[in-house]
Design a protein around this motif. Sequence first.
Motif, PDB file in Angstrom:
ATOM      1  N   GLY A  13      -5.495  -5.904   9.251  1.00  0.00           N
ATOM      2  CA  GLY A  13      -5.564  -7.281   8.491  1.00  0.00           C
ATOM      3  C   GLY A  13      -5.981  -7.204   7.064  1.00  0.00           C
ATOM      4  N   GLY A  15      -5.115  -6.438   3.951  1.00  0.00           N
ATOM      5  CA  GLY A  15      -4.395  -6.919   2.958  1.00  0.00           C
ATOM      6  C   GLY A  15      -4.257  -8.572   2.981  1.00  0.00           C
ATOM      7  N   PHE A  58      -1.804  10.492   6.203  1.00  0.00           N
ATOM      8  CA  PHE A  58      -3.196  11.182   5.601  1.00  0.00           C
ATOM      9  C   PHE A  58      -3.937  10.412   4.596  1.00  0.00           C
ATOM     10  CE2 PHE A  58      -1.107  14.959   7.752  1.00  0.00           C
ATOM     11  CZ  PHE A  58      -1.899  15.100   8.672  1.00  0.00           C
ATOM     12  N   ARG A 146      -2.390   7.910  11.408  1.00  0.00           N
ATOM     13  CA  ARG A 146      -3.281   7.180  10.663  1.00  0.00           C
ATOM     14  C   ARG A 146      -4.366   6.618  11.377  1.00  0.00           C
ATOM     15  NH1 ARG A 146       0.997   3.047   8.114  1.00  0.00           N
ATOM     16  NH2 ARG A 146      -0.855   2.014   6.954  1.00  0.00           N
TER      17      ARG A 146
END
Length: 190
Positions: A13, A15, A58, A146
Motif C-alpha cells: 500500500g 503508492g 528482481f 518479489r
Amino acid sequence: MLNLVLFGAPGAGKGTQADFLIEKLKLTHLSTGDLLRSEIAAKTELGLEAKRLIDKGFLVPDSIVIGMIKSKLLENKDANGYIFDGFPRTVEQALALDELLEENGSSVSGMLCLCVDKEELINRILSRGKTSGRADDQDVSIIRNRIKVYNEKTDPLRNYYSAQNKYHKIDGMGSVNEIAQRLIDTVATL
Ligand code: B4P
C-alpha cells in the motif's frame, strides 16, 4: 523538514498511501517504482534494462536508483520535505539516502512500515494486475519472487532504522482510510 520513508512489501500500500500523505502533508513524492516505469514508457536505455529485471520480480541495481533519487532531490531542492516511496530497498540505498540528505543538512524523520499478510499482498497485486498492464503484477510466481527478494534484501532495513529509533510499524490491513489515519497518527508523533 519532514522526510518520510514509506516502507513495506510489494503490494503493502505504499503508492496508495503516498498519494494521500502528499496531499495531506504537502510533501514531494519520490517513488522509484514510478520513476522506473516512466523510463520504461519512454523506452530509454535505462528503462529497457530496468524492465528486464522488474518483469522477473528482481530489484534494479542500486547505482541506477540512487542516481535517479539524487537527480530528483536536486530538481526539488525547495521542497518542504519528501516521501520516499519504495526507496530505499537495500542497505546500500539506505546509506546513500542518509548521505544525500546530510549534504542538505537534513535526515530521515521516520520510517513507516506497512505490515500486511502475505496472502493479502498476493491478492492485492493480482487484482491490480487485471488493470495495470504490469507484467510483474500478473503472474503468481513472479509476485512470490518479489516477496522473496523483499524478505532477503529489503526487510533487513527494519533493523537499520530501528537502530536509529526511526522504525514505526503500521498495521497495513484494513481499509485505505483506516490505514491512512494510522499513518497520520504516527506522523504526528515524529
Ligand atoms: P513499486 O512501484 O515500488 O511497486 P510495489 O511495491 O508493487 O508498489 P506499492 O507497494 O506501492 O503498491 P501498492 O501496495 O500501493 O516497485 C516496482 C518494481 O520496481 C520493484 O519490484 C522493483 O523491481 C523496482 N524498484 C522500485 N524501486 C526500487 C528500488 N528502490 N531499488 C530497486 N528496484 C526498485 O498497491 C498494490 C495494490 O493494492 C493496488 O492495487 C492498491 O489499490 C491495492 N491496495 C492498497 N491498499 C489497499 C487496501 N488497504 N486494501 C485493499 N487494497 C489495497
